[in-house]
Motif scaffolding. Structure first.
Motif, PDB file in Angstrom:
ATOM      1  N   UNK A   1     -43.140  58.478 -50.625  1.00 20.87           N
ATOM      2  CA  UNK A   1     -42.109  58.435 -51.699  1.00 20.87           C
ATOM      3  C   UNK A   1     -40.560  58.304 -51.167  1.00 20.87           C
ATOM      4  N   UNK A   2     -40.529  58.052 -49.943  1.00 22.49           N
ATOM      5  CA  UNK A   2     -38.794  57.829 -49.480  1.00 22.49           C
ATOM      6  C   UNK A   2     -38.904  56.402 -49.498  1.00 22.49           C
ATOM      7  N   UNK A   3     -37.398  56.229 -49.285  1.00 25.03           N
ATOM      8  CA  UNK A   3     -36.851  54.789 -49.559  1.00 25.03           C
ATOM      9  C   UNK A   3     -36.863  54.033 -48.276  1.00 25.03           C
ATOM     10  N   UNK A   4     -37.533  54.405 -47.243  1.00 24.47           N
ATOM     11  CA  UNK A   4     -37.948  53.780 -45.988  1.00 24.47           C
ATOM     12  C   UNK A   4     -38.884  52.651 -46.088  1.00 24.47           C
ATOM     13  N   UNK A   5     -38.366  51.437 -46.082  1.00 22.68           N
ATOM     14  CA  UNK A   5     -39.312  50.241 -46.292  1.00 22.68           C
ATOM     15  C   UNK A   5     -38.650  49.298 -47.293  1.00 22.68           C
ATOM     16  N   UNK A   6     -37.462  49.827 -47.942  1.00 25.45           N
ATOM     17  CA  UNK A   6     -36.770  48.952 -48.966  1.00 25.45           C
ATOM     18  C   UNK A   6     -35.906  47.822 -48.107  1.00 25.45           C
ATOM     19  N   UNK A   7     -35.535  48.241 -47.108  1.00 19.92           N
ATOM     20  CA  UNK A   7     -34.822  46.944 -46.388  1.00 19.92           C
ATOM     21  C   UNK A   7     -35.431  46.819 -44.968  1.00 19.92           C
ATOM     22  N   UNK A   8     -35.010  45.416 -44.660  1.00 20.15           N
ATOM     23  CA  UNK A   8     -35.295  45.216 -43.240  1.00 20.15           C
ATOM     24  C   UNK A   8     -34.851  45.996 -42.006  1.00 20.15           C
ATOM     25  N   UNK A   9     -35.798  46.428 -41.140  1.00 21.46           N
ATOM     26  CA  UNK A   9     -35.133  47.218 -40.040  1.00 21.46           C
ATOM     27  C   UNK A   9     -35.464  48.539 -40.296  1.00 21.46           C
ATOM     28  N   UNK A  10     -35.843  48.807 -41.585  1.00 22.65           N
ATOM     29  CA  UNK A  10     -36.000  50.352 -41.640  1.00 22.65           C
ATOM     30  C   UNK A  10     -37.104  51.055 -40.601  1.00 22.65           C
ATOM     31  N   UNK A  11     -36.977  52.095 -40.362  1.00 20.45           N
ATOM     32  CA  UNK A  11     -38.240  52.941 -39.570  1.00 20.45           C
ATOM     33  C   UNK A  11     -39.231  53.092 -40.340  1.00 20.45           C
ATOM     34  N   UNK A  12     -40.338  53.271 -39.589  1.00 15.90           N
ATOM     35  CA  UNK A  12     -41.636  53.477 -40.437  1.00 15.90           C
ATOM     36  C   UNK A  12     -41.496  54.942 -40.735  1.00 15.90           C
ATOM     37  N   UNK A  13     -41.971  55.250 -42.060  1.00 21.04           N
ATOM     38  CA  UNK A  13     -41.838  56.689 -42.541  1.00 21.04           C
ATOM     39  C   UNK A  13     -42.946  57.507 -41.710  1.00 21.04           C
ATOM     40  N   UNK A  14     -43.837  57.138 -41.074  1.00 19.05           N
ATOM     41  CA  UNK A  14     -45.091  57.789 -40.632  1.00 19.05           C
ATOM     42  C   UNK A  14     -45.663  56.945 -39.324  1.00 19.05           C
ATOM     43  N   UNK A  15     -46.228  57.674 -38.679  1.00 18.02           N
ATOM     44  CA  UNK A  15     -46.874  56.878 -37.325  1.00 18.02           C
ATOM     45  C   UNK A  15     -48.016  56.424 -37.710  1.00 18.02           C
ATOM     46  N   UNK A  16     -48.300  55.298 -38.117  1.00 22.74           N
ATOM     47  CA  UNK A  16     -49.520  54.439 -38.436  1.00 22.74           C
ATOM     48  C   UNK A  16     -50.771  54.829 -37.474  1.00 22.74           C
ATOM     49  N   UNK A  17     -50.127  54.853 -36.093  1.00 20.96           N
ATOM     50  CA  UNK A  17     -51.273  55.011 -34.991  1.00 20.96           C
ATOM     51  C   UNK A  17     -51.996  56.166 -35.066  1.00 20.96           C
ATOM     52  N   UNK A  18     -51.488  57.095 -35.844  1.00 21.27           N
ATOM     53  CA  UNK A  18     -52.012  58.515 -35.709  1.00 21.27           C
ATOM     54  C   UNK A  18     -52.939  58.780 -37.050  1.00 21.27           C
ATOM     55  N   UNK A  19     -52.750  57.937 -37.867  1.00 22.27           N
ATOM     56  CA  UNK A  19     -53.517  57.716 -39.046  1.00 22.27           C
ATOM     57  C   UNK A  19     -55.148  57.823 -38.871  1.00 22.27           C
ATOM     58  N   UNK A  20     -56.068  58.724 -39.272  1.00 26.13           N
ATOM     59  CA  UNK A  20     -57.354  58.605 -39.293  1.00 26.13           C
ATOM     60  C   UNK A  20     -58.156  57.799 -39.904  1.00 26.13           C
ATOM     61  N   UNK A  21     -59.349  57.229 -39.441  1.00 29.05           N
ATOM     62  CA  UNK A  21     -60.123  56.145 -39.822  1.00 29.05           C
ATOM     63  C   UNK A  21     -60.235  56.359 -41.507  1.00 29.05           C
ATOM     64  N   UNK A  22     -59.996  55.403 -42.249  1.00 33.19           N
ATOM     65  CA  UNK A  22     -60.481  55.591 -43.599  1.00 33.19           C
ATOM     66  C   UNK A  22     -59.436  56.215 -44.557  1.00 33.19           C
ATOM     67  N   UNK A  23     -58.288  56.643 -43.670  1.00 33.67           N
ATOM     68  CA  UNK A  23     -57.175  57.087 -44.576  1.00 33.67           C
ATOM     69  C   UNK A  23     -56.314  56.122 -45.409  1.00 33.67           C
ATOM     70  N   UNK A  24     -56.076  56.273 -46.888  1.00 30.41           N
ATOM     71  CA  UNK A  24     -55.212  55.344 -47.709  1.00 30.41           C
ATOM     72  C   UNK A  24     -54.099  55.404 -47.307  1.00 30.41           C
ATOM     73  N   UNK A  25     -53.175  54.268 -47.565  1.00 29.31           N
ATOM     74  CA  UNK A  25     -51.867  54.431 -47.574  1.00 29.31           C
ATOM     75  C   UNK A  25     -51.315  53.925 -48.745  1.00 29.31           C
ATOM     76  N   UNK A  26     -50.451  54.623 -49.462  1.00 31.09           N
ATOM     77  CA  UNK A  26     -49.876  54.167 -50.811  1.00 31.09           C
ATOM     78  C   UNK A  26     -48.494  54.087 -50.870  1.00 31.09           C
ATOM     79  N   UNK A  27     -47.689  53.209 -51.421  1.00 24.55           N
ATOM     80  CA  UNK A  27     -46.383  53.098 -51.515  1.00 24.55           C
ATOM     81  C   UNK A  27     -45.860  53.445 -52.941  1.00 24.55           C
ATOM     82  N   UNK A  28     -44.573  53.521 -53.271  1.00 23.18           N
ATOM     83  CA  UNK A  28     -44.184  53.561 -54.410  1.00 23.18           C
ATOM     84  C   UNK A  28     -42.856  52.385 -54.438  1.00 23.18           C
ATOM     85  N   UNK A  29     -42.747  52.008 -53.331  1.00 25.81           N
ATOM     86  CA  UNK A  29     -41.632  50.864 -53.231  1.00 25.81           C
ATOM     87  C   UNK A  29     -42.438  49.589 -53.960  1.00 25.81           C
TER      88      UNK A  29
END
Length: 271
Positions: free
Chosen positions: A200-228
């Motif tokens: 629910x952060x604004x990270x991802x609105x603009x090119x070059x934004x940092x990722x809001x979470x470490x995707x490599x740490x997600x557990x298998x099957x975890x869903x990822x949802x955006x509001x952007x």
């Protein structure tokens, strides 16, 4: 693309933001107005925080201006400027829709959470019994946290740069929905072990934004949802999808909200 026939009788609505380059509401609302034969138009209003109160006072005395949708960064500030809050806006403490009444008052409410949960449900995701990591505790995040708890989530962890803000929101959500465990943690919290991660952060609105979470740490099957909504495929969703995680886009939240907001602002749209 529909072509609006704007006349002196057209009801004018606005979306209040800063900046406005990412907003999708004008395209969505205006296409819906055109399709339904409603003589109304919604226009983007790029207003800086320091000019917000001045602009709002001017809009209140504009006779053909009937309401506002509100997005980053004005949702909390606009709640304070409203003359009255509907129960949803009062509970959340921020607004994303404002109706201008005939007597010159502003009534505010918040449909972020309800629109988000309805959009996710229609896309096939049910929050009942789920363990949720929500990134951000700001304007949209506040509303979403309440609605996700109302939808029956077992646990919500709110990760935010200001931990005290996440903890305060968690206490309010927990009090409203005691059946859900809610807590606040730092923004760099470990995302492993959750059923869904919501950005629910604004990270991802603009090119070059940092990722809001470490995707490599997600557990298998975890869903990822955006509001952007723009871009549709944020870098977070791209990275998560590449690793095999189910992803959910931001636009369904807006699709559901326009029905709720249209009715609230006195300009109902067909389902």
């Amino acid at each position: 693309m529909p072509t609006l026939d704007i006349t002196g009788k057209t009801a004018v609505y606005g979306i209040l933001a800063h900046p406005t380059d990412h907003v999708r509401a004008p395209q969505v609302f205006n296409a819906a107005y055109e399709a339904a034969g409603i003589d109304a138009v919604l226009v983007p209003l790029d207003v800086t925080p320091e000019n917000l109160a001045t602009v709002v006072e001017a809009l209140k005395v504009t006779r053909n201006f009937h309401g506002l949708t509100v997005t980053v960064p004005h949702k909390v500030a606009m709640a304070d400027l409203c003359d009255e809050l509907a129960p949803g806006g009062e509970r959340v403490g921020s607004v994303n829709a404002i109706r201008f009444t005939e007597d010159g008052r502003m009534l505010g409410d918040n449909f972020d959470g309800k629109g988000y949960v309805t959009g996710m449900r229609k896309a096939g995701f049910d929050f009942a019994g789920k363990k949720v990591l929500q990134l951000g505790a700001g304007g949209a995040g506040m509303s979403i946290a309440f609605s996700v708890a109302e939808a029956g989530a077992a646990e919500i962890v709110l990760a935010n740069r200001t931990v005290a803000k996440a903890e305060a929101l968690g206490q309010r959500v927990q009090a409203a929905f005691p059946g859900t465990s809610v807590s606040g943690v730092a923004a760099d919290a470990d995302p492993a072990g959750y059923d869904v991660v919501i950005n629910t952060t604004s990270l991802g609105l603009h090119d070059g934004d940092a990722l809001p979470v470490d995707v490599d740490r997600l557990s298998a099957g975890t869903a990822v949802s955006e509001i952007i909504m723009t871009p549709v495929h944020t870098e977070l969703l791209k990275r998560a999808e590449a690793k095999g995680h189910p992803i959910y886009f931001g636009k369904p939240m807006l699709d559901e909200q326009i029905k709720l907001i249209g009715a609230f602002m006195g300009c109902p749209l067909p389902d």
